[in-house]
Motif scaffolding. Structure first.
Motif, short mmCIF file in Angstrom:
data_model
loop_
_atom_site.label_atom_id
_atom_site.label_comp_id
_atom_site.label_asym_id
_atom_site.label_seq_id
_atom_site.Cartn_x
_atom_site.Cartn_y
_atom_site.Cartn_z
N SER A 1 0.98 -1.11 -0.01
CA SER A 1 0.18 -0.13 0.03
C SER A 1 0.83 1.12 0.10
N TRP A 2 1.86 1.18 0.71
CA TRP A 2 2.80 2.39 0.95
C TRP A 2 3.60 2.59 -0.32
N VAL A 3 3.86 1.19 -1.09
CA VAL A 3 4.72 1.38 -2.37
C VAL A 3 3.90 2.05 -3.37
N ASP A 4 2.37 2.02 -3.33
CA ASP A 4 1.51 2.56 -4.24
C ASP A 4 1.66 3.78 -4.16
N GLU A 5 1.53 4.56 -2.89
CA GLU A 5 1.90 5.89 -2.49
C GLU A 5 3.08 6.63 -2.98
N VAL A 6 4.13 5.92 -2.94
CA VAL A 6 5.53 6.34 -3.34
C VAL A 6 5.42 6.38 -4.97
N SER A 7 4.90 4.99 -5.53
CA SER A 7 4.79 5.26 -7.13
C SER A 7 4.00 6.30 -7.69
N ALA A 8 2.80 6.66 -7.11
CA ALA A 8 1.87 7.48 -7.77
C ALA A 8 2.74 8.88 -7.65
N GLY A 9 3.32 9.36 -6.61
CA GLY A 9 4.14 10.51 -6.97
C GLY A 9 5.13 10.48 -7.83
N LEU A 10 5.90 9.36 -7.67
CA LEU A 10 7.12 9.26 -8.99
C LEU A 10 6.49 9.35 -10.23
N ALA A 11 5.36 8.73 -10.37
CA ALA A 11 4.55 8.66 -11.77
C ALA A 11 4.44 10.07 -12.20
N SER A 12 3.97 11.04 -11.25
CA SER A 12 3.37 12.38 -11.63
C SER A 12 4.85 13.12 -11.98
N CYS A 13 5.83 12.94 -11.28
CA CYS A 13 7.09 13.55 -11.29
C CYS A 13 7.63 13.37 -12.90
N ILE A 14 7.63 11.85 -13.30
CA ILE A 14 8.01 11.51 -14.46
C ILE A 14 7.26 12.03 -15.56
N HIS A 15 5.87 12.06 -15.49
CA HIS A 15 5.20 12.67 -16.48
C HIS A 15 5.41 14.15 -16.81
N ILE A 16 5.78 15.00 -15.68
CA ILE A 16 6.20 16.33 -15.50
C ILE A 16 7.57 16.47 -16.51
N PHE A 17 8.54 15.74 -15.90
CA PHE A 17 9.98 16.08 -16.23
C PHE A 17 10.58 15.17 -17.18
N ASN A 18 9.90 14.30 -17.70
CA ASN A 18 10.57 13.14 -18.42
C ASN A 18 11.99 12.87 -18.09
N PRO A 19 12.31 12.47 -17.02
CA PRO A 19 13.86 12.39 -16.57
C PRO A 19 14.38 10.99 -17.21
N ALA A 20 15.76 11.05 -17.39
CA ALA A 20 16.29 9.77 -17.75
C ALA A 20 16.36 8.57 -16.64
#
Length: 291
Positions: free
Chosen positions: A218-237
């Protein structure tokens, strides 16, 4: 060049002598005693720097929002009382008559990983640390991106949950409320009061605790949701994840797998990697300010 590099954290401070190539000597760690306030923290730092001989410059990584051009604390939370406004560069430079540079701790960690660690092969990446809260840094073309006021990358304060009038003006909707290590410990102690920190949690998980495993996912879901948003905004390598809990290789793999389920296929080449420098990332990143 001989550099005295320090990394001021809420719990412990690291300090060492090193050079601009990352060769470390005389590494020490001591209790920050942050509850005694900013003036006490900086006086202890001055005392510790004074134990080193024959150095050229001083580099300081510190918790809090930092104006790195002028070397002072823009804002610090209650973890270090009376720290906001501290003119660290001026205080230290006046004491030792040496050049002094000051940078935020997660920015420093990102620089350390850029030059000496897991991000050496990436030009564009994000760095997030998971602990009491969530800290962040943005690296574009191997340079820190700091924003208009120099305090960009407050990833812990992005909103990942809906707002509610009953939720402290929205602050409880922040990413770090649900995805920090503090959040994981809070979730775990609700089912097992012995789970007072990440070390205990992962020790119990290693023995097959199914209820804790459910909490972890459940916690990993929370971590991953935030990371997904960051990835969609910044498109980091890449995203470099740090903090004590992220020392677990299995956890980083879980986070990467779940995040890739949440992002658009066109972003799927992003790497999610564990920070590699451990508790030396801050001092090495601070030292790299002189590269």
């Amino acid at each position: 060049m001989k550099i005295v590099a320090a990394d001021i954290g809420g719990t412990n401070t690291k300090i060492c002598m090193c050079d601009e190539l990352g060769n470390i000597e005389q590494f020490k760690e001591y209790a920050t005693e942050s509850n005694k306030g900013g003036p006490h923290v900086i006086q202890r730092l001055l005392d510790k720097i004074g134990e080193y001989d024959d150095f050229d410059v001083i580099a300081i990584s510190t918790a809090g929002q930092v104006n790195s051009e002028e070397g002072y604390i823009v804002f610090a939370n209650e973890n270090i009382p009376m720290y906001t406004g501290m003119k660290i560069r001026d205080i230290v430079a006046n004491q030792f008559n040496k050049p002094v540079k000051v940078e935020n701790d997660v920015n420093s960690a990102a620089l350390g990983e850029t030059y000496f660690g897991a991000a050496q092969s990436f030009n564009d990446f994000l760095c997030l640390t998971f602990g009491t809260g969530i800290g962040g840094a943005i690296v574009i073309n191997r340079q820190l991106y700091k924003g208009a006021n120099g305090v960009a990358a407050e990833f812990g304060h992005i909103f990942t949950h809906s707002l509610s009038e009953t939720m402290d003006g929205g602050r409880k909707s922040f990413y770090e409320t649900y995805a920090s290590t503090t959040a994981l410990v809070k979730m775990a102690t609700e089912i097992d009061p012995a789970c007072v920190n990440g070390k205990v949690i992962f020790e119990k998980l290693s023995h097959g605790d199914k209820e804790l495993e459910r909490i972890l996912h459940s916690w990993v879901d929370e971590v991953s949701a935030g990371l997904a948003s960051c990835i969609h905004i910044f498109n980091p390598a890449a995203i470099i994840v740090g903090g004590g809990v992220m020392e677990q290789d299995h956890l980083v793999q879980l986070v990467e797998a779940r995040t890739k389920e949440l992002i658009m296929p066109s972003f799927s080449n992003v790497k999610i990697l564990k920070a590699s420098l451990g508790n030396k990332a801050g001092v090495l990143g601070a030292a790299s300010l002189y590269l």
